[in-house]
Scaffold this motif. Structure first.
Motif, PDB file in Angstrom:
ATOM      1  N   ALA A 152      -8.447 111.807 -17.899  1.00 28.71           N
ATOM      2  CA  ALA A 152      -9.895 111.851 -17.690  1.00 28.71           C
ATOM      3  C   ALA A 152     -10.222 112.794 -16.547  1.00 28.71           C
ATOM      4  O   ALA A 152     -10.704 113.878 -16.755  1.00 28.71           O
ATOM      5  N   ALA A 153      -9.934 112.409 -15.326  1.00 33.98           N
ATOM      6  CA  ALA A 153     -10.119 113.306 -14.199  1.00 33.98           C
ATOM      7  C   ALA A 153      -8.827 114.046 -13.943  1.00 33.98           C
ATOM      8  O   ALA A 153      -7.751 113.526 -14.141  1.00 33.98           O
ATOM      9  N   VAL A 154      -8.928 115.293 -13.493  1.00 32.77           N
ATOM     10  CA  VAL A 154      -7.732 116.075 -13.248  1.00 32.77           C
ATOM     11  C   VAL A 154      -6.996 115.603 -12.016  1.00 32.77           C
ATOM     12  O   VAL A 154      -5.785 115.700 -11.929  1.00 32.77           O
ATOM     13  N   ASP A 155      -7.715 115.088 -11.035  1.00 33.54           N
ATOM     14  CA  ASP A 155      -7.079 114.654  -9.796  1.00 33.54           C
ATOM     15  C   ASP A 155      -6.504 113.259  -9.978  1.00 33.54           C
ATOM     16  O   ASP A 155      -7.228 112.293 -10.144  1.00 33.54           O
ATOM     17  N   ASP A 156      -5.182 113.134  -9.931  1.00 32.28           N
ATOM     18  CA  ASP A 156      -4.517 111.847 -10.098  1.00 32.28           C
ATOM     19  C   ASP A 156      -4.105 111.342  -8.730  1.00 32.28           C
ATOM     20  O   ASP A 156      -3.102 111.747  -8.170  1.00 32.28           O
TER      21      ASP A 156
ATOM     22  N   MET B   6      -1.384 116.288 -33.738  1.00 29.23           N
ATOM     23  CA  MET B   6      -2.664 116.883 -34.145  1.00 29.23           C
ATOM     24  C   MET B   6      -3.584 115.831 -34.751  1.00 29.23           C
ATOM     25  O   MET B   6      -4.756 115.711 -34.374  1.00 29.23           O
ATOM     26  N   ARG B   7      -3.048 115.082 -35.709  1.00 29.30           N
ATOM     27  CA  ARG B   7      -3.869 114.081 -36.407  1.00 29.30           C
ATOM     28  C   ARG B   7      -4.431 113.051 -35.426  1.00 29.30           C
ATOM     29  O   ARG B   7      -5.617 112.714 -35.465  1.00 29.30           O
ATOM     30  N   MET B   8      -3.581 112.552 -34.533  1.00 30.87           N
ATOM     31  CA  MET B   8      -4.023 111.513 -33.615  1.00 30.87           C
ATOM     32  C   MET B   8      -5.054 112.052 -32.628  1.00 30.87           C
ATOM     33  O   MET B   8      -6.004 111.350 -32.259  1.00 30.87           O
ATOM     34  N   ALA B   9      -4.890 113.299 -32.197  1.00 32.62           N
ATOM     35  CA  ALA B   9      -5.880 113.887 -31.288  1.00 32.62           C
ATOM     36  C   ALA B   9      -7.241 113.988 -31.963  1.00 32.62           C
ATOM     37  O   ALA B   9      -8.278 113.683 -31.355  1.00 32.62           O
ATOM     38  N   LEU B  10      -7.259 114.408 -33.228  1.00 34.99           N
ATOM     39  CA  LEU B  10      -8.527 114.554 -33.939  1.00 34.99           C
ATOM     40  C   LEU B  10      -9.162 113.202 -34.233  1.00 34.99           C
ATOM     41  O   LEU B  10     -10.389 113.056 -34.172  1.00 34.99           O
ATOM     42  N   LEU B  11      -8.354 112.202 -34.542  1.00 36.62           N
ATOM     43  CA  LEU B  11      -8.912 110.870 -34.768  1.00 36.62           C
ATOM     44  C   LEU B  11      -9.420 110.257 -33.475  1.00 36.62           C
ATOM     45  O   LEU B  11     -10.485 109.615 -33.448  1.00 36.62           O
TER      46      LEU B  11
ATOM     47  N   ASN C 193     -15.101 105.908 -30.252  1.00 35.90           N
ATOM     48  CA  ASN C 193     -15.809 105.603 -29.010  1.00 35.90           C
ATOM     49  C   ASN C 193     -14.880 104.823 -28.070  1.00 35.90           C
ATOM     50  O   ASN C 193     -14.248 103.852 -28.474  1.00 35.90           O
ATOM     51  N   GLY C 194     -14.811 105.268 -26.839  1.00 35.03           N
ATOM     52  CA  GLY C 194     -13.951 104.633 -25.851  1.00 35.03           C
ATOM     53  C   GLY C 194     -12.667 105.398 -25.591  1.00 35.03           C
ATOM     54  O   GLY C 194     -12.007 105.179 -24.572  1.00 35.03           O
ATOM     55  N   GLU C 195     -12.301 106.295 -26.507  1.00 34.11           N
ATOM     56  CA  GLU C 195     -11.131 107.145 -26.292  1.00 34.11           C
ATOM     57  C   GLU C 195     -11.488 108.302 -25.367  1.00 34.11           C
ATOM     58  O   GLU C 195     -12.623 108.811 -25.412  1.00 34.11           O
ATOM     59  N   PRO C 196     -10.549 108.770 -24.516  1.00 27.86           N
ATOM     60  CA  PRO C 196     -10.859 109.923 -23.654  1.00 27.86           C
ATOM     61  C   PRO C 196     -11.278 111.162 -24.444  1.00 27.86           C
ATOM     62  O   PRO C 196     -12.098 111.949 -23.973  1.00 27.86           O
ATOM     63  N   ASN C 197     -10.723 111.344 -25.657  1.00 27.07           N
ATOM     64  CA  ASN C 197     -11.047 112.520 -26.468  1.00 27.07           C
ATOM     65  C   ASN C 197     -12.429 112.435 -27.111  1.00 27.07           C
ATOM     66  O   ASN C 197     -12.897 113.420 -27.697  1.00 27.07           O
TER      67      ASN C 197
END
Length: 470
Positions: A49-53, A262-267, A272-276
């Motif tokens: 989510a945020a780049v700074d960990d 690829m498939r999981m990233a697109l799904l 709603n609620g997923e970072p993607n």
């Protein structure tokens, strides 16, 4: 139907929890292939989510190596000074002369980057091409979003990796430097070549933005430029940000489930609620770029016994070795005709757990329709916009792949086939399953197969953008 509204999507379709909990019954740090089933002591961490960990810890309890504390949000090296990259732009779009004419079109770009141990020099070349890619997007007036995930979706043998399983990674490679070391035999260290030589920023705090599906500005795990405005802090260019984010390290699982990633990233982008969530825009073209030096190993978790020593070992190149090599994936998903030694052709083939040709339902590697369907579904929901798939893999720079057994017996044991192409520090193997998905998704007259062995990858991106804007 707007993207993100499909009622049939659920996290159950994406979950890998519980699928990869049983480790192999033998203990090994190397199963015969340095780009195959790596089982190392390193752990992987992905900031989504945020780049700074600020925690600096991994899911496995380890810590990542970094040059400064995670709380340091300045650009540059540990002293806070900007670093140099030594990047040569070559004959591609020049960032210094790029001009943005205003919005002429929209493009969402998904990178699925192989993060197994042989990918260091490929990722270095990939990162070095990002400035030219952004310059070409600028010149075309394409407002863009660019997200990155990996080929690591888990495997019962890869007990030390932390699978992204399609979740976007938005941390800089300098925050993940330990991931650019492979501690197997032989050890590999590409921290300089694939990260610090090309990435000038320790951290890049992304700015909150809204999406089509969520009007509340939030930090999103991708890079974007919409109506001329980026989600980057002042002083950070999109090219610099992508140089830091696109390299994904070399400590990921060596059984590359590139198509499944690829498939999981697109799904995930539609849940709603997923970072993607919200990455895909209903009015934007979609370009998916698969980058790998191996063939696809998108296995069905129900068939995980094909990798385990207590299974029947029918797909193992040598059933008497201590552990499986990448050749399991070749043998479980490809059939070649002609030969022996040099083959007339090779094509994707479904096999059951006993090694017999099978129906899609019984196949140990997922049937390719699983991946052509997800692209077709997005295309159908996308109105006048189009979906493009590009595969950057083991294709020769010119001519077609010659399918031949490896000359070196150890290489044959590791991969089950000889290379499709070689380059400076790069050896890549024929991407048979990836190729068939690319051919099924190809638009008329548009090339979508590129060699990963070429040093100047920006030329491939020029061709990809040509295909989008034509």
């Amino acid at each position: 139907m707007a993207r993100g509204s499909r009622g049939w999507l659920s996290l159950c379709a994406l979950s890998v929890v519980g699928c990869f909990t049983d480790p192999p019954t033998v203990s090994s740090t190397d199963s015969g292939s340095d780009t195959g089933p790596e089982t190392t002591t390193t752990t992987s961490t992905s900031t989504t989510a945020a780049v700074d960990d600020s925690s600096g810890s991994t899911a496995g309890g380890g810590t990542t190596q970094s040059e400064t504390s995670a709380a340091d949000t300045t650009s540059g090296d540990s002293s806070g000074e900007p670093t140099t990259t030594g990047i040569s732009e070559g004959p591609c779009a020049d960032p210094d002369t790029a001009t943005y004419p205003g919005t002429q079109g929209e493009l969402d770009v998904l990178f699925v980057v192989d993060n197994s141990s042989g990918m260091g020099f490929v990722q270095a070349n990939l990162g070095a091409a990002m400035d030219s890619l952004v310059a070409r997007l600028d010149n075309e007036g394409l407002d863009y979003r660019i997200g990155v995930t990996t080929s690591d979706v888990g495997n019962p043998w890869c007990v030390a990796s932390t699978p992204e399983a399609g979740t976007f990674v938005a941390s800089t490679c300098r925050q993940r430097l330990s991931e650019f070391q492979f501690l197997g035999d032989p050890g590999i260290d590409v921290r300089e070549e694939a990260c610090t030589d090309i990435c000038p920023h320790q951290t890049i705090p992304l700015l909150p933005t809204p999406t089509e599906l969520d009007a509340t500005p939030q930090v999103r795990p991708w890079i974007e430029r919409i109506d001329g405005t980026t989600n980057l802090p002042e002083g950070v260019t999109p090219g610099e940000a992508l140089r830091c984010i696109v390299p994904q390290g070399i400590d990921g699982c060596g059984f590359e489930r590139t198509l499944e990633g690829m498939r999981m990233a697109l799904l995930r982008a539609q849940i709603n609620g997923e970072p993607n969530y919200g990455f895909l825009r209903s009015s934007a073209d979609l370009l998916v770029v698969l980058v790998t030096d191996e063939y696809d190993c998108s296995s069905d978790p129900d068939a995980d016994t094909i990798f385990l020593p207590d299974g029947n070992r029918v797909f193992w190149e040598d059933p008497f070795t201590i552990g499986p090599s990448s050749s399991v994936c070749w043998n479980a998903g490809v059939e070649c005709t002609g030969g022996p030694g040099i083959y007339d052709e090779c094509h994707a083939q479904n096999y059951d757990v006993d090694g017999n040709p099978s129906t899609p339902q019984d196949a140990v590697l997922h049937d390719l329709a699983r991946y052509t369907d997800v692209l077709a579904d997005i295309d159908a929901d996308n109105g006048p916009a189009s979906v493009h798939l590009a595969v950057m893999a083991g294709f020769p720079a010119t001519g077609d792949i010659i399918y031949a057994d490896a000359r070196n017996p150890d290489e044959q044991l590791d991969f089950g086939i000889g290379p499709g192409c070689t380059g400076d520090g790069i050896v890549a193997y024929p991407p048979v399953r990836l190729r068939e998905v690319a051919e099924a998704a190809a638009l008329p007259g548009i090339d979508n197969e590129y060699s990963v062995c070429e040093p100047m990858l920006c030329e491939s991106f020029e061709s990809m953008i040509d295909g989008v804007v034509d």
